[in-house]
Design a protein around this motif. Structure first.
Motif, PDB file in Angstrom:
ATOM      1  N   ARG A   1       1.181  -1.181  -0.119  1.00 18.34           N
ATOM      2  CA  ARG A   1       0.771  -0.310  -0.120  1.00 18.34           C
ATOM      3  C   ARG A   1       0.501   0.666  -0.179  1.00 18.34           C
ATOM      4  NH1 ARG A   1      -3.904  -0.858   5.038  1.00 18.34           N
ATOM      5  NH2 ARG A   1      -4.585   1.217   4.602  1.00 18.34           N
ATOM      6  N   GLU A   2       2.047   1.324   0.275  1.00 19.10           N
ATOM      7  CA  GLU A   2       3.255   2.097  -0.068  1.00 19.10           C
ATOM      8  C   GLU A   2       3.462   2.939   1.125  1.00 19.10           C
ATOM      9  OE1 GLU A   2       3.414   4.394  -4.032  1.00 19.10           O
ATOM     10  OE2 GLU A   2       3.310   2.136  -4.766  1.00 19.10           O
ATOM     11  N   LEU A   3       2.144   2.603   2.096  1.00 19.52           N
ATOM     12  CA  LEU A   3       2.611   3.360   3.276  1.00 19.52           C
ATOM     13  C   LEU A   3       3.637   4.029   4.152  1.00 19.52           C
ATOM     14  CD1 LEU A   3      -0.064   0.710   5.519  1.00 19.52           C
ATOM     15  CD2 LEU A   3      -1.040   2.608   3.811  1.00 19.52           C
ATOM     16  N   PRO A   4       2.857   5.345   4.647  1.00 24.67           N
ATOM     17  CA  PRO A   4       4.212   5.804   5.151  1.00 24.67           C
ATOM     18  C   PRO A   4       4.713   5.431   6.681  1.00 24.67           C
ATOM     19  CG  PRO A   4       2.258   7.372   5.308  1.00 24.67           C
ATOM     20  CD  PRO A   4       2.515   5.968   4.611  1.00 24.67           C
ATOM     21  N   GLU A   5       5.150   5.857   7.417  1.00 21.68           N
ATOM     22  CA  GLU A   5       4.972   5.845   8.782  1.00 21.68           C
ATOM     23  C   GLU A   5       3.757   6.290   9.577  1.00 21.68           C
ATOM     24  OE1 GLU A   5       9.957   6.787  10.768  1.00 21.68           O
ATOM     25  OE2 GLU A   5       8.118   8.693  10.415  1.00 21.68           O
ATOM     26  N   LEU A   6       3.246   5.554  10.549  1.00 20.43           N
ATOM     27  CA  LEU A   6       1.985   5.900  10.969  1.00 20.43           C
ATOM     28  C   LEU A   6       2.334   6.163  12.464  1.00 20.43           C
ATOM     29  CD1 LEU A   6       0.534   2.482   9.092  1.00 20.43           C
ATOM     30  CD2 LEU A   6       0.084   5.092   8.413  1.00 20.43           C
ATOM     31  N   VAL A   7       0.705   6.664  12.853  1.00 21.01           N
ATOM     32  CA  VAL A   7       0.467   6.836  14.589  1.00 21.01           C
ATOM     33  C   VAL A   7      -0.037   5.764  15.039  1.00 21.01           C
ATOM     34  CG1 VAL A   7       0.459   8.441  16.066  1.00 21.01           C
ATOM     35  CG2 VAL A   7       0.897   9.550  13.995  1.00 21.01           C
ATOM     36  N   ARG A   8       0.181   5.626  16.195  1.00 19.93           N
ATOM     37  CA  ARG A   8      -0.602   4.166  16.768  1.00 19.93           C
ATOM     38  C   ARG A   8      -0.506   4.709  18.396  1.00 19.93           C
ATOM     39  NH1 ARG A   8       1.550  -1.670  18.001  1.00 19.93           N
ATOM     40  NH2 ARG A   8      -0.552  -2.119  18.933  1.00 19.93           N
ATOM     41  N   SER A   9      -1.905   4.675  18.555  1.00 22.22           N
ATOM     42  CA  SER A   9      -2.331   5.223  19.918  1.00 22.22           C
ATOM     43  C   SER A   9      -3.282   3.690  20.301  1.00 22.22           C
ATOM     44  CB  SER A   9      -3.398   6.346  19.610  1.00 22.22           C
ATOM     45  OG  SER A   9      -4.347   6.025  21.066  1.00 22.22           O
ATOM     46  N   SER A  10      -2.755   3.426  21.383  1.00 20.25           N
ATOM     47  CA  SER A  10      -2.681   2.015  22.021  1.00 20.25           C
ATOM     48  C   SER A  10      -3.911   2.389  22.949  1.00 20.25           C
ATOM     49  CB  SER A  10      -1.633   1.413  22.456  1.00 20.25           C
ATOM     50  OG  SER A  10      -0.363   0.687  22.068  1.00 20.25           O
ATOM     51  N   VAL A  11      -5.138   2.430  22.235  1.00 16.33           N
ATOM     52  CA  VAL A  11      -5.973   2.789  23.699  1.00 16.33           C
ATOM     53  C   VAL A  11      -6.555   1.234  24.427  1.00 16.33           C
ATOM     54  CG1 VAL A  11      -8.192   3.598  23.900  1.00 16.33           C
ATOM     55  CG2 VAL A  11      -6.906   4.533  22.249  1.00 16.33           C
ATOM     56  N   SER A  12      -6.579   1.010  25.865  1.00 20.38           N
ATOM     57  CA  SER A  12      -7.452  -0.030  26.404  1.00 20.38           C
ATOM     58  C   SER A  12      -8.539  -0.080  27.486  1.00 20.38           C
ATOM     59  CB  SER A  12      -5.501  -0.518  26.883  1.00 20.38           C
ATOM     60  OG  SER A  12      -5.794  -1.634  27.470  1.00 20.38           O
ATOM     61  N   TYR A  13      -8.672  -0.175  28.514  1.00 19.96           N
ATOM     62  CA  TYR A  13      -9.468  -0.437  28.722  1.00 19.96           C
ATOM     63  C   TYR A  13      -9.754   0.741  30.050  1.00 19.96           C
ATOM     64  CZ  TYR A  13      -6.615  -2.973  32.243  1.00 19.96           C
ATOM     65  OH  TYR A  13      -6.075  -3.608  33.042  1.00 19.96           O
ATOM     66  N   TYR A  14      -8.612   1.537  30.478  1.00 17.71           N
ATOM     67  CA  TYR A  14      -8.290   1.654  31.531  1.00 17.71           C
ATOM     68  C   TYR A  14      -8.537   3.157  31.430  1.00 17.71           C
ATOM     69  CZ  TYR A  14      -3.800   1.965  29.360  1.00 17.71           C
ATOM     70  OH  TYR A  14      -2.132   1.646  28.778  1.00 17.71           O
ATOM     71  N   ASN A  15      -8.505   3.976  29.603  1.00 15.10           N
ATOM     72  CA  ASN A  15      -8.281   4.509  29.418  1.00 15.10           C
ATOM     73  C   ASN A  15      -9.999   5.485  29.346  1.00 15.10           C
ATOM     74  OD1 ASN A  15      -6.278   3.678  27.305  1.00 15.10           O
ATOM     75  ND2 ASN A  15      -5.723   5.765  27.678  1.00 15.10           N
ATOM     76  N   THR A  16      -9.803   5.878  29.777  1.00 12.31           N
ATOM     77  CA  THR A  16     -11.321   6.900  29.954  1.00 12.31           C
ATOM     78  C   THR A  16     -12.116   7.472  28.514  1.00 12.31           C
ATOM     79  OG1 THR A  16     -11.043   8.994  30.698  1.00 12.31           O
ATOM     80  CG2 THR A  16     -10.687   7.806  32.611  1.00 12.31           C
TER      81      THR A  16
END
Length: 75
Positions: free
Chosen positions: A36-51
């Motif tokens: 897909r010729e993707l650039p660098e991506l931002v990753r957010s690791s949302v979990s059960y403890y995030n409101t």
């Protein structure tokens, strides 16, 4: 193009509390990223403890970044 590093930096500098994300390169999903010729991506690791408020706060900052980018691109 708004770089992944610029997004990470803006989130890290957010007040009153910084928002932690990582930048992922092609090596994390090599075949997909190459196809897909993707650039660098931002990753957010949302979990059960995030409101819900924390998630909405992050989305608000991202909206502001996109709006600012659109305004700069239009001028």
């Amino acid at each position: 193009l708004l770089s992944a590093q610029a997004v990470k930096q803006a989130l890290a500098e957010h007040k009153p509390r910084r928002i932690n994300v990582t930048v992922t390169g092609a090596t994390s999903t090599l075949l997909d990223a190459q196809n897909r010729e993707l650039p660098e991506l931002v990753r957010s690791s949302v979990s059960y403890y995030n409101t819900q408020e924390e998630c909405m706060e992050m989305l608000g900052v991202l909206r502001q970044l996109v709006d600012s980018y659109k305004q700069e691109a239009a001028s």
